[in-house]
Write a protein that holds these residues in place. Sequence first.
Motif, short mmCIF file in Angstrom:
data_model
loop_
_atom_site.label_atom_id
_atom_site.label_comp_id
_atom_site.label_asym_id
_atom_site.label_seq_id
_atom_site.Cartn_x
_atom_site.Cartn_y
_atom_site.Cartn_z
N PHE A 133 -3.77 -11.74 4.97
CA PHE A 133 -5.20 -11.46 4.84
C PHE A 133 -5.48 -10.70 3.54
CE2 PHE A 133 -4.88 -12.07 9.46
CZ PHE A 133 -5.95 -12.95 9.66
N THR A 134 -6.52 -11.15 2.84
CA THR A 134 -6.88 -10.52 1.56
C THR A 134 -7.20 -9.04 1.75
OG1 THR A 134 -7.72 -12.62 0.73
CG2 THR A 134 -8.49 -10.63 -0.39
N PHE A 135 -7.98 -8.72 2.79
CA PHE A 135 -8.36 -7.32 3.00
C PHE A 135 -7.11 -6.45 3.20
CE2 PHE A 135 -9.60 -3.73 5.73
CZ PHE A 135 -10.58 -3.16 4.93
N SER A 136 -6.14 -6.92 3.96
CA SER A 136 -4.91 -6.14 4.19
C SER A 136 -4.17 -5.91 2.88
CB SER A 136 -4.00 -6.87 5.18
OG SER A 136 -4.62 -6.99 6.44
N LYS A 137 -4.11 -6.94 2.05
CA LYS A 137 -3.40 -6.81 0.76
C LYS A 137 -4.12 -5.80 -0.14
CE LYS A 137 -0.51 -10.23 1.70
NZ LYS A 137 0.80 -9.94 2.28
N VAL A 138 -5.47 -5.92 -0.19
CA VAL A 138 -6.24 -4.98 -1.03
C VAL A 138 -6.00 -3.55 -0.57
CG1 VAL A 138 -8.59 -4.23 -1.64
CG2 VAL A 138 -8.00 -6.66 -1.69
N LEU A 139 -5.95 -3.34 0.75
CA LEU A 139 -5.77 -1.98 1.25
C LEU A 139 -4.34 -1.49 1.03
CD1 LEU A 139 -7.88 -0.03 2.55
CD2 LEU A 139 -8.66 -2.36 2.22
N GLY A 194 -4.58 -18.86 0.29
CA GLY A 194 -4.55 -20.31 0.47
C GLY A 194 -5.63 -20.85 1.39
N SER A 195 -6.60 -20.02 1.76
CA SER A 195 -7.62 -20.45 2.71
C SER A 195 -8.93 -20.71 1.98
CB SER A 195 -7.80 -19.34 3.75
OG SER A 195 -9.14 -19.21 4.15
#
Length: 600
Positions: A403-409, A461-462
Motif C-alpha cells: 500500500f502506498t500510504f504504508s510506504k509513505v509512512l 502496480g494498481s
Amino acid sequence: MTNNLDYGIIGNCRSAALISKTGSLDWCCLPEFDSSSVFAKLLDEKIGGSFEIITDDSFQITQKYIDNTTILVTKFSNGIDAFEVHDFMPRYYKANGSYQAPPEIIRYFKYISGKPTFKVLYDPKLEYAKGKTEMYVKDHFIASLTYGDKFDTLFLYTSFDKQKVVKGEEMTLTSDGYFLIGYNEKVFETTVDSMFLEHQRTKVYWLNWMDRTPSYNLYNKEIARSAMTLKLLTYDKTGAVLAAATTSLPETIGEVRNWDYRFCWIRDASMVIKVVSQLGHKNIAKRYLKFIMDLIPDKDEKLQIMYGINKEKKLTEETLDHLSGYHNSSPVRVGNAAYKQRQNDIYGILMDVIHQQFLNFSIDIENTEELWTITKGIVWVVNKHWKEPDKGIWEFRTEDRHFTFSKVLCWVAVDKAIKVAELLGKTSKITKWKLIESEIREDIMEHAWNNDVKAFTQSYGSNDLDASVLLMEPYGFIDARDPKYVSTVNAIERELSNDGLLYRYKNQDDFGLPSSSFTICTFWFINSLYKIGEVQKAKRMFDKLLSYSNHLGLFSEDIDFKTKRLLGNFPQAYSHLALIETAINLSKVTDQERIKETIR
C-alpha cells in the motif's frame, strides 16, 4: 429511535453516554468505556434498555450544550409548562489536585415554569442485556441486578418518588430535582443541592479547559465542540484515546461492516494527540506517550496496531447474537480481531507524534532517553520490514499488498527520526538513516505513481485510487504544488468524489463495494484543495460538509451519499480531528485575504 445519529455525548474521560434529541439515554457502558453496556437501546430497540423522559405531545423538545462545556441540556416546553434536563458525567479537580470522575451520570431537572408533568421509563439492562435485569426499590435507592453470565449491579438515586419512577407513573415538577445513575453504591447522601454542586463543578472544569484552548477567527464553535469531543474520547487512567464511544454502528444500514471502536488504535490516537497538542493541551500528549512507552517494554518490535484502553493486547472478537443491531444491522461485535493485523504505517504516525512532542516541549521533555530508544527501535523495525506488504490503513482482512500510504509512512518514520536525532544532537545515526530514507522515497516514486491514471495509486502496480494518498503532502513527502500531487488530487476528485463526499476507495474489498462516504476522507480532500491553492472551492465544500453534522455539530465515521445520514461508530475521533485541522487551515487563509484587502 431516531433515523439519524441525533445523539449528544456526555462523559468524564472514564466512560461516556449517548442521549437522544428527545432526552432518551440509549447507550452507556459502566464503569468504563469498554465495559458491558447498562443501556443499549442503540443496538436493540426492544431489549437493549434505556432511560427515557416522556411528556405529552404538547411539549416541544429542543437540545443544546451549555457553551464551552459537555453538559447537554434538553428543554421540554409547551409555552406554559417548561423544564430542562441537564445531563452530564461529573468531572472536576479535587482539593488535592486529582480528578473526581466517578462512573455515574447525573440527570439534573431544572424547573422553569408552570406545572410540567412527565413520566420516566427507567429500564437498565445490565451486561449487554444478556440475561434478566431485576429491579428493587430500597430506602435510599433503586437497585438493578443481573445474575446472568456475570453478576452486576446498578444504583439509581433520585429526589422523585421511587415507586412512581419504577411504575412509570406521572410526576409533576414544581422545583429542581435529579436522578443519579451510579455503578457504585453512594457512601454520602445525595440531595438536590449536592447534585447542583456537581453540576457547577463540572461546568467550571470544562470552562477552564476551553479557556486554555485557542480561539480562531473562523469556525471557532465547530473547533471547540470537536476539541471537547476528542477530550471526551480520552481515557484518563492510562492515557489511551478511543476511536469512538460505540460498537457495531454499521457503515451501511443492513450490512455487516460493524466493528467495536472502543479501543485505542495507535494511528487514530496519535493523530488525535497531534491535533490536541497543537491546541495547547499538553497533558493529554504526555499521558498518551506514557501509554505507548508502557506498551513497548523492550527494544524488540512489539507494537500492535491497537490495544485495549487498559493496555490489553488481546482483543478477542465475539458476536452478541441476542441483540438485533442498530436498525437491525447485525452482527453486534465486542472485541476486534484487527488487533492481529500488521500495518506498517503506524510506525510513521507514532514517530510523527514523538517528533511533535520534542518540538512542543523542547528537549527537557520527561523520558527523553526512553523516547530516543523508541526512535532508534522504530527505525530498526522500519528498515527491516518496509519492503514487505501489509493490510494497510483500511484494514483489508484478506491479502497483504504494497500500500502506498504504508510506504509513505515508513518514509515518514525515518524522516521524523532524523529530525529528532538532529534536535537531540545525536548525529552518529543520521548518515545511515538518510540512506534508508532516500531508498524508500525512490521506491515510492518509482512504484506508486501510475502514468496511465496520472496519480499515486492505492498500492504498487494498481490502477485504483485511494483517499489516503492525499496525506503524502501533510506528512511532508511531497510539495503541494508538485505537478504529481496536483494531478493526484484532481484524479481522486474525478474518481472518488460523489456529490461532494468522498469514497475511501472504490475497488472491491472483503465485503464488496463500499457504499458510504468515509467522513475523514472528505476532510482530507478539502485540505488538499486548500493546499493546492483552490481556497474558495475548499471553503465551499467545507461549509457543505459541516451542514451534514447532527444537530449538535457531531460527526460519525461515515455519511450516506444520497441521504447524508450519519453512519458508523459515533462520535468518531478521526472525523473530529480532521475537522479541526481543516478548520484551522481555512482560518489562516481568511487572515491573509483580509491583509491583502487592507493593503488594496
